[in-house]
Scaffold this motif. Sequence first.
Motif, PDB file in Angstrom:
ATOM      1  N   GLU A 105      10.188   3.024  -4.535  1.00  0.00           N
ATOM      2  CA  GLU A 105       8.923   2.304  -4.378  1.00  0.00           C
ATOM      3  C   GLU A 105       9.081   1.111  -3.442  1.00  0.00           C
ATOM      4  OE1 GLU A 105       7.780   1.216  -8.280  1.00  0.00           O
ATOM      5  OE2 GLU A 105       7.106   3.236  -8.865  1.00  0.00           O
ATOM      6  N   LEU A 106      10.149   0.343  -3.630  1.00  0.00           N
ATOM      7  CA  LEU A 106      10.359  -0.842  -2.804  1.00  0.00           C
ATOM      8  C   LEU A 106      10.643  -0.476  -1.358  1.00  0.00           C
ATOM      9  CD1 LEU A 106      12.506  -3.035  -5.232  1.00  0.00           C
ATOM     10  CD2 LEU A 106      10.101  -3.323  -4.647  1.00  0.00           C
ATOM     11  N   GLU A 107      11.448   0.569  -1.135  1.00  0.00           N
ATOM     12  CA  GLU A 107      11.756   0.975   0.235  1.00  0.00           C
ATOM     13  C   GLU A 107      10.500   1.496   0.938  1.00  0.00           C
ATOM     14  OE1 GLU A 107      16.466   2.249  -0.096  1.00  0.00           O
ATOM     15  OE2 GLU A 107      14.911   3.765  -0.363  1.00  0.00           O
ATOM     16  N   LYS A 143      -1.183   4.404   0.364  1.00  0.00           N
ATOM     17  CA  LYS A 143      -0.755   5.509  -0.505  1.00  0.00           C
ATOM     18  C   LYS A 143      -1.563   6.775  -0.206  1.00  0.00           C
ATOM     19  CE  LYS A 143       1.143   2.826  -4.341  1.00  0.00           C
ATOM     20  NZ  LYS A 143       1.076   2.539  -5.807  1.00  0.00           N
ATOM     21  N   ASN A 144      -2.749   6.884  -0.791  1.00  0.00           N
ATOM     22  CA  ASN A 144      -3.493   8.127  -0.637  1.00  0.00           C
ATOM     23  C   ASN A 144      -4.987   7.900  -0.850  1.00  0.00           C
ATOM     24  OD1 ASN A 144      -3.655   7.676  -3.360  1.00  0.00           O
ATOM     25  ND2 ASN A 144      -2.386   9.407  -3.946  1.00  0.00           N
ATOM     26  N   ALA A 145      -5.738   8.976  -0.666  1.00  0.00           N
ATOM     27  CA  ALA A 145      -7.178   8.968  -0.908  1.00  0.00           C
ATOM     28  C   ALA A 145      -7.504  10.213  -1.721  1.00  0.00           C
ATOM     29  CB  ALA A 145      -7.954   8.953   0.410  1.00  0.00           C
ATOM     30  N   LYS A 146      -8.433  10.065  -2.679  1.00  0.00           N
ATOM     31  CA  LYS A 146      -8.760  11.182  -3.561  1.00  0.00           C
ATOM     32  C   LYS A 146     -10.269  11.309  -3.742  1.00  0.00           C
ATOM     33  CE  LYS A 146      -6.473   9.747  -7.111  1.00  0.00           C
ATOM     34  NZ  LYS A 146      -5.891   9.705  -8.474  1.00  0.00           N
ATOM     35  N   LYS A 149      -0.063   7.653   6.380  1.00  0.00           N
ATOM     36  CA  LYS A 149       0.976   8.101   7.299  1.00  0.00           C
ATOM     37  C   LYS A 149       1.635   6.949   8.025  1.00  0.00           C
ATOM     38  CE  LYS A 149       1.801  11.281  11.150  1.00  0.00           C
ATOM     39  NZ  LYS A 149       1.170  12.240  12.074  1.00  0.00           N
ATOM     40  N   GLY A 150       0.852   5.978   8.451  1.00  0.00           N
ATOM     41  CA  GLY A 150       1.440   4.846   9.160  1.00  0.00           C
ATOM     42  C   GLY A 150       0.425   4.208  10.099  1.00  0.00           C
ATOM     43  N   ASN A 210       6.035   0.537   4.923  1.00  0.00           N
ATOM     44  CA  ASN A 210       4.612   0.689   5.223  1.00  0.00           C
ATOM     45  C   ASN A 210       3.871  -0.619   5.457  1.00  0.00           C
ATOM     46  OD1 ASN A 210       4.790   3.487   5.003  1.00  0.00           O
ATOM     47  ND2 ASN A 210       4.369   3.454   2.816  1.00  0.00           N
ATOM     48  N   THR A 211       4.281  -1.686   4.799  1.00  0.00           N
ATOM     49  CA  THR A 211       3.469  -2.905   4.809  1.00  0.00           C
ATOM     50  C   THR A 211       4.107  -4.087   5.515  1.00  0.00           C
ATOM     51  OG1 THR A 211       4.372  -3.591   2.654  1.00  0.00           O
ATOM     52  CG2 THR A 211       2.402  -2.218   2.633  1.00  0.00           C
ATOM     53  N   PHE A 212       5.322  -3.964   5.984  1.00  0.00           N
ATOM     54  CA  PHE A 212       5.983  -5.102   6.622  1.00  0.00           C
ATOM     55  C   PHE A 212       6.401  -4.720   8.029  1.00  0.00           C
ATOM     56  CE2 PHE A 212       6.641  -5.660   2.072  1.00  0.00           C
ATOM     57  CZ  PHE A 212       6.119  -6.924   1.891  1.00  0.00           C
ATOM     58  N   ASP A 213       5.380  -4.465   8.855  1.00  0.00           N
ATOM     59  CA  ASP A 213       5.627  -3.991  10.207  1.00  0.00           C
ATOM     60  C   ASP A 213       4.866  -4.843  11.215  1.00  0.00           C
ATOM     61  OD1 ASP A 213       6.283  -2.551  12.442  1.00  0.00           O
ATOM     62  OD2 ASP A 213       4.829  -0.955  12.072  1.00  0.00           O
TER      63      ASP A 213
END
Length: 404
Positions: free
Chosen positions: A348-350, A387-390, A400-401, A355-358
């Motif tokens: 989770e941390l990786e 994460k995702n969409a539902k 994805k990024g 994803n969020t620290f770019d």
Amino acid sequence: LAAGDLGSIRGVPPEGQTKYLAWAGVPAFRCFSDAAEGSSGADLPLEAVNDDFCDCEDGSDEPGTSACAGQLMTLFYCPNAGSLAQYIYTSRVNDGVCDCCDGGDEFQSHTRSTPCPDTCTQEGHDILTERARQEADLKNGITQRQVLIESAKKEHEQIGKEIQALRDEIPGLEEREREALALAEAARIANDTGNASTAELAPASFGTVESSSVDHSVPTQASTEQVTEPGADQASGDSANGGGAVISEYTRWMDGAEEALGSESGNPPADPREEVDEIVAQEGEEEGTEGKEGFFGRLWQRVRAIGGKIWRMGRKSKSPLEQALDDAETAHKDAKKKVSDSRRRLDELESKARNTFDGDSLAYSGLADHCISKKISEYKYEVCFFKNAKQDSTSIGRWKGWEG
């Protein structure tokens, strides 16, 4: 303005006036499109400018009237002193609708009974007020963005430390899980064979039981083995023979369970059937005065108490080998769970760090672990950032990024 007044051409911005004034020394006007292409188009008299008759295909001879409406090359210019200047289509000139705040587009309107009021001062004030609000919001947003970026940097640093700590910790947890598995296997073999001579079965080795009633100094063989009853050498008959009483393994555990039950009340354990018979006899005498409900209510409470004693007796009837196996399996289960939890947390941390620290996306890291949802018709849509969409329980996409 009126045809022939080349000092200020109506519908033309200040920077475009020179295009018309350049012809002042020549008693003729040439359409801009013809002049740009070097065409030998016919020259028009200066009076043809804004004479409400379209002579040029590009409408350049009618910048201040609607004569050349429909073309997009020439637009009508509104000075709007006190507010913001603007351009409108020439088709809106003198159409009865006030498009310019200074009313300049309706100078000869035949559809209006009153001239257009000049609202540029108020409009300019409103525009400046809104612009000041937007600038304040922008500055505040920039400040907040910087705060979020600094907070994200600190969070990223903490996540990096936790990731490294987990990477250092997991090998040790895996080793302890392997050791716990080996102990559980040894306990299982000992329980199956009835051999508890190995020191590895000591509950202290499992790390999950603080104390145990298991006595590994008592040798245990197959189910036909006989052991010495503790305290038997104190009996008068046994003292005369110089040895302890010999009983079966089953009898020893049953005696221990009965003693445990008897110790709860200070009396030897009674046969549950006799106790129920006694309750029925006692309560039956009182049934006439208290009614059936009171009788059966008390009977149920007593039966529950007896059932609890029997259940506790069953729990205490485990042999040392069985208890050792339970302790070992519990220890292995706990160790395995620690490894699994640590690995999941590391993943989770990786993922969060990727994803969020770019770069520029740091300001959006605060959205991690947050979701938004909206119900549309009979469906519920949910989007979880990074994460995702539902749609209800159906996945309709995954993060994805960043792009660009």
